[in-house]
Design a protein around this motif. Structure first.
Motif, short mmCIF file in Angstrom:
data_model
loop_
_atom_site.label_atom_id
_atom_site.label_comp_id
_atom_site.label_asym_id
_atom_site.label_seq_id
_atom_site.Cartn_x
_atom_site.Cartn_y
_atom_site.Cartn_z
N UNK A 358 -26.19 13.44 103.96
CA UNK A 358 -25.16 13.86 104.91
C UNK A 358 -25.74 13.86 106.31
N UNK A 359 -25.01 13.23 107.25
CA UNK A 359 -25.39 13.21 108.65
C UNK A 359 -24.46 14.13 109.42
N UNK A 360 -25.05 15.06 110.19
CA UNK A 360 -24.25 16.02 110.96
C UNK A 360 -24.52 15.85 112.45
N UNK A 361 -23.45 15.88 113.22
CA UNK A 361 -23.55 15.88 114.68
C UNK A 361 -23.82 17.32 115.13
N UNK A 362 -24.91 17.54 115.83
CA UNK A 362 -25.30 18.90 116.19
C UNK A 362 -24.40 19.52 117.25
N UNK A 363 -23.65 18.72 117.98
CA UNK A 363 -22.71 19.28 118.96
C UNK A 363 -21.53 19.95 118.27
N UNK A 364 -20.83 19.21 117.46
CA UNK A 364 -19.68 19.77 116.76
C UNK A 364 -20.04 20.47 115.48
N UNK A 365 -21.29 20.28 115.00
CA UNK A 365 -21.79 20.83 113.74
C UNK A 365 -20.86 20.49 112.57
N UNK A 366 -20.50 19.21 112.54
CA UNK A 366 -19.65 18.70 111.47
C UNK A 366 -20.26 17.40 110.92
N UNK A 367 -19.84 17.05 109.71
CA UNK A 367 -20.33 15.82 109.09
C UNK A 367 -19.82 14.60 109.86
N UNK A 368 -20.77 13.76 110.28
CA UNK A 368 -20.41 12.53 110.98
C UNK A 368 -20.23 11.38 110.00
#
Length: 441
Positions: A358-368
């Motif tokens: 799973x890759x997460x965007x640290x800005x939105x803290x959601x799965x990219x």
């Protein structure tokens, strides 16, 4: 003659400097990237997934994490081999037959690859050829064990823990290599010869990996203590007591490897806490509880934040590194998280026992984005509910010990990712229980 020797010396120093710059740059030459185990890799990371660059199949499960150095990826398999493959193509360069499970992550230094195996040997092999340099016999490997383990039956039988899945991964530092062992010791060996520098005795199995900072080795044991040891002498600097569970041995023991930064050391524990201690004194700065869920994964540290994952509650947290305040959290469908988060740029990557990276965007803290392993595609439907959560009734038939072990095998058959991802350049390398090492781009 004197001039030639001086020129040769200067060239040697330049080569060492270049090697060090390479190690500090893109190469990921030991578990969690460096001796302090921060879990942060250079580069911008992959905000989007474009495909599998290559995959390399072995005859067993990939449990430990890969290391990348000088254009090669090194990793062990439960088929008893350590592999070196080309980082660009996935072509086999060589393999070393240890003839024993290798669930540790190798470390590379000075042209040598170091790793431990379940035969109780610690190995050093030539990084270019795979030829054995030396091996060191410990007091023997074993898993953590206890009666009434995790509350299963038979109550009076001592059982090895099937969730004790890793061996300690080595750290190379200032001419020595450090690692823990199932014999209860932490070892320091001469990196060139394998001669014993010192060993430090704890009260139980040591399968966490050591972190080193400011001349101290930081490591936890299944005896419920976390230790700071002088890296040069092997003398104890301090110890810190975590929780106990004398009945079912469920809420006890330190599998998580530590991360060190800014005078603080962070580690997870199976007593369902993430701890932050003063690295110099061992004084507790804060502890964050996780409502009964183990913290097996190692934390990652970046920009004043601590990132870590829980096991069965399957949460990925971001905390303030100084206070422990929870800043963000995200859930991953209640699939156990043993893989440690890796950060590159503004992206975080973590493996799941659901057979996904799973890759997460640290800005939105959601799965990219998420990648599914071959094992997940083939076997996942049999053990997954319609909402994507684990079907525990299908995985674990009863509370008998043998059924717990069989349930672990079912999860592994889904291509579970308990290996921690490594990011080098624009490629993510990660191992799976389906036997594949994947290079993702």
């Amino acid at each position: 003659m004197w001039l030639k020797l001086r020129v040769a010396s200067i060239l040697f120093v330049l080569v060492l400097v270049l090697l060090c710059l390479s190690a500090l740059g893109e190469d990921a030459w030991m578990f969690r990237g460096d001796a302090a185990h921060g879990g942060v890799y250079s580069g911008a990371g992959l905000a989007k997934f474009s495909g599998v660059q290559w995959k390399f199949h072995t005859g067993g499960m990939l449990i430990g994490s890969p290391s990348v150095s000088d254009g090669k990826v090194y990793f062990g398999s439960t088929d008893g081999n350590l592999y070196a493959v080309d980082a660009g193509s996935g072509a086999l360069r060589w393999k070393f037959e240890a003839k024993s499970r290798i669930p540790s992550s190798p470390a590379v230094g000075g042209g040598i690859v170091y790793f431990g195996a379940y035969d109780g040997n610690f190995y050093a092999v030539d990084a270019s050829t795979g030829a054995l340099k030396w091996k060191f016999q410990t007091g023997g490997e074993r898993r953590f064990a206890g009666k009434h383990l995790h509350g299963v039956q038979p109550v009076s039988e001592t059982m090895p823990d099937p969730f004790d899945c890793y061996l300690s991964s080595p750290v190379v530092w200032k001419g020595a290599v450090y690692f823990g062992s199932g014999d209860g010791n932490v070892y320091s060996l001469n990196a060139a010869s394998g001669a014993l520098n010192w060993k430090f005795k704890t009260g139980d199995v040591v399968h966490a990996s050591p972190a080193i900072a400011d001349g101290a080795v930081f490591i936890g044991s299944w005896d419920s203590y976390f230790y700071a040891i002088d890296a040069a002498t092997g003398q104890e600097k301090w110890r810190f007591k975590t929780g106990e569970d004398p009945d079912t041995h469920n809420q006890v023991g330190i599998q998580s490897s530590a991360a060190v930064a800014n005078g603080m050391v962070y580690f997870g524990c199976r007593d369902s806490h993430l701890y932050a201690l003063d690295a110099a004194t061992g004084q507790k700065k804060w502890a964050v509880g996780t409502d009964g869920s183990w913290v097996v994964a190692s934390p990652a540290l970046k920009d004043g934040k601590v990132y870590f994952a829980t096991s069965d509650s399957s949460l990925v947290y971001a905390l303030d590194a100084r206070s422990g305040a929870v800043l963000q959290s995200a859930g991953l469908n209640h699939w156990y998280l043993y893989s440690s988060p890796a950060i590159a740029g503004n992206m975080m990557y973590i493996g799941s026992t659901q057979g996904k990276l799973v890759a997460m965007d640290l800005d939105g803290y959601k799965t990219a984005w998420a990648f599914e392993t071959d094992g997940m595609k083939e076997h996942g439907a049999a053990y997954t509910k319609a909402d994507g959560a684990p079907n525990n009734d299908a995985i674990y038939r009863s509370d008998f010990y043998d059924d717990m072990v069989a349930g672990v095998d079912k999860v592994m058959s889904m291509g579970a990712i308990i290996s921690s991802p490594v990011v080098v350049g624009n490629v993510i390398y990660v191992g799976s229980a389906d036997g594949n090492l994947y290079a993702l781009k």
